[in-house]
Write an enzyme that holds these catalytic residues in place. Structure first.
Site: not given
Ligand code: GLN
Length: 542
Positions: A14-15, A18, A189, A241, A356, A383, A407, A509, A511
């Protein structure tokens, strides 16, 4: 000819290896050099896809669908270079390849060993930059020097110098120079030990980049130089920083790290143009406006779990001179009916439910989504955040009691989110989702269209379940618009609500595609809507 910069880390994890690698990438690129960045991870998982975000942070997804270490996200966000499957190798992946070859008899009866077979496979992976024919390949070695797992990677780095020559390879070691309060001084050190370990393996760093909380004075620099055998000019301070990781490239440029590396590699010096970067950075410290965005998730305790989401919000804020105050809302507490957390919702200018898996905390997420929908608070679902928006809409706007994603509940009477037929009998967990970039048609007259201003967009995916088309008609009648669909019209990619200031949810996604200099249009519109929500609230209060 491609030249290589190898970045190792010492003392502790964690320094910020990246961020340092990404910053260096940005600095070299903004001088006009072509670059690529790779991360080699010593862990045994074949890829990061099966790793728990609680332990290891988010899984980043590339255009070609590789599930990678989150550092690749930093590389893309800083440099704007798009990465791929070749950009992240793990011990597991290297061994998988060597064992496959051995089984196929390709080693012709030889004894297969770490040196040379594993190290050869690692070097082959490292030479991706050369195959791509870029000027500079930056290669970050994950883990900390001294770990058992990193040895074959470091051995391969040593061999790369032998084979590519000193003039074409740079070793940069990132280390910690801690300040010990009781002694009132910085300590060298740990760095001495870490460099000692590297030298045992035959690697003498050319540059020592020192993470520290206080400036390195001349005597510390000369001590580090003497004991670590690195010229004083190449002992570089990387002080913590103040406001943002995006300050790191500027700080390193001030210490002339890029100048020195360019000189060391025998390249012509040219000036870096960081004007635009500095302008964006300015917004972090001098933003006139602040919006509060609630991110509702079960992994909020770990800062790295939703890394790309937080960064994407920040990029949009930077472009709009708006500070983003991220409020982490624990979905499990919300689910348990925690009053304080529930109250927190009322204070937000925008609500985001990220991706998720599994049932934990989803009732809490549904509470947040309903709150946003019913109170006109801007909502951005990503998602799982889209799938749950569909579940919430089914239950509370369409009257479909116990609607769910299959699911979570295989026997739900209304599976508004389900598995497509071809996905139903997948037993393997690694790499079996819909992964990587797919096209999405953006429908006219929608908020999606307002944001993108394009008819077809490419977005990255990582999920198994999909919107169930049987419910499209019913949802439409109740005010949901299907603003993005796949070209074959089979998959719902983006939905939004008609009578709501800004309620947009996407199956992909976005993001992962947001960059400092290129914020993602959906995030930008979400932040804009949140700013408007805030001023609306202010007016009401007045
Ligand atoms: N669990 C959901 C799926 O598998 C959504 C996956 C996610 O949010 N990346 O479709």
């Amino acid at each position: 000819m491609t030249k290589f910069i190898f970045i190792t880390g010492g003392v502790i994890s964690s320094l910020g290896k990246g961020i340092t690698s990404a910053s260096l990438g940005l600095l070299l690129k903004s001088r006009g050099y072509s670059i690529t960045i790779q991360k080699l991870d010593p862990y045994i998982n074949v890829d990061a896809g099966t790793m728990n975000p609680f332990q290891h942070g988010e899984v980043f997804v590339t255009e070609d669908g590789a599930e990678t270490d989150l550092d690749l996200g930093h590389y893309e966000r800083f440099t704007g270079e798009l990465l791929n499957k070749e950009s992240n190798y793990t011990t597991g992946r290297i061994y998988e390849e060597v064992i496959r070859k051995e089984r196929a008899g390709e080693y012709l009866g030889q004894t297969v060993q770490v040196i040379p077979h594993i190290t050869n496979a690692i070097k082959k992976a490292m030479r991706y930059a050369a195959r791509k024919n870029v000027d500079i390949g930056i290669i970050e070695i994950g883990g900390t020097v001294g770990d058992i797992e990193s040895l074959p990677f470091l051995e391969a780095v040593r061999q790369m110098r032998l084979e590519h020559g000193r003039e074409n390879t740079v070793f940069l070691h990132l280390t910690l120079v801690p300040y010990i309060r009781t002694a009132g001084e910085l300590k060298t050190k740990p760095s001495q030990h870490s460099v000692g370990k590297l030298r045992e393996i035959g690697i003498q760093p050319d540059f020592l980049v020192c993470r520290c909380s206080r400036p390195l004075n001349d005597s510390i620099i000369s001590k580090l130089s003497l004991f670590c055998n690195v010229p004083e000019t190449n002992v570089i301070e990387e002080r913590d920083v103040e406001h943002s990781i995006y300050e790191v490239p500027i700080a390193l440029a001030e210490k002339k790290l890029d100048d020195k590396i360019i000189e060391r590699l025998g390249f012509q010096a040219s000036k870096a143009d960081l004007t635009e970067w500095k302008k964006r950075l300015g917004a972090i410290t001098s933003a006139e406006n602040t919006v509060k965005i609630g991110v509702v998730g079960k992994y909020i305790a770990l800062a790295d779990s939703y890394k790309s989401i937080y960064e994407a919000l920040t990029h949009s804020g930077m472009a709009q001179n708006t500070r983003i105050e991220i409020r982490k809302v624990d979905s499990e507490l919300l689910e348990k009916g925690d009053e304080a957390v529930r109250k927190q919702l009322g204070d937000l200018d925008g609500i985001l439910v990220p991706g998720g898996f599994g049932a934990r905390g989803i009732d809490g997420k549904l509470v947040a989504i309903r709150f946003a929908r019913e109170n006109g608070v801007p909502y951005f679902g990503i998602c799982y955040g889209m799938q749950l928006a569909a579940v919430e809409f089914a239950r509370n706007a369409c009257g479909l009691k116990d609607a769910n994603s299959s699911e979570i509940d295989k026997n739900t009477p209304y599976p508004v989110i389900h598995l497509m037929e071809e996905q139903e009998d997948v037993s393997e967990k690694g790499g079996t989702m819909r992964l990587g970039s797919y096209p999405c048609w953006v429908q006219n007259g929608t908020k999606g269209q307002e944001a993108y201003r394009e008819a077809v967009v490419m977005e990255r995916h990582r999920h198994r379940f999909e919107f169930n088309n049987e419910y499209r008609r019913k949802f439409s009648r109740k005010g949901m618009k299907f603003s993005g669909i796949s070209p074959d019209k089979k998959l719902v990619e983006m939905v939004e609500l008609k009578d709501h200031p800004w309620f947009v949810a996407v199956q992909f996604h976005p993001e992962f595609k947001s960059q400092v200099l290129k914020p993602h249009p959906l995030f930008s519109e979400f932040v804009r809507a949140a700013s408007e929500c805030k001023s609306r609230k202010c007016k009401e209060d007045a």
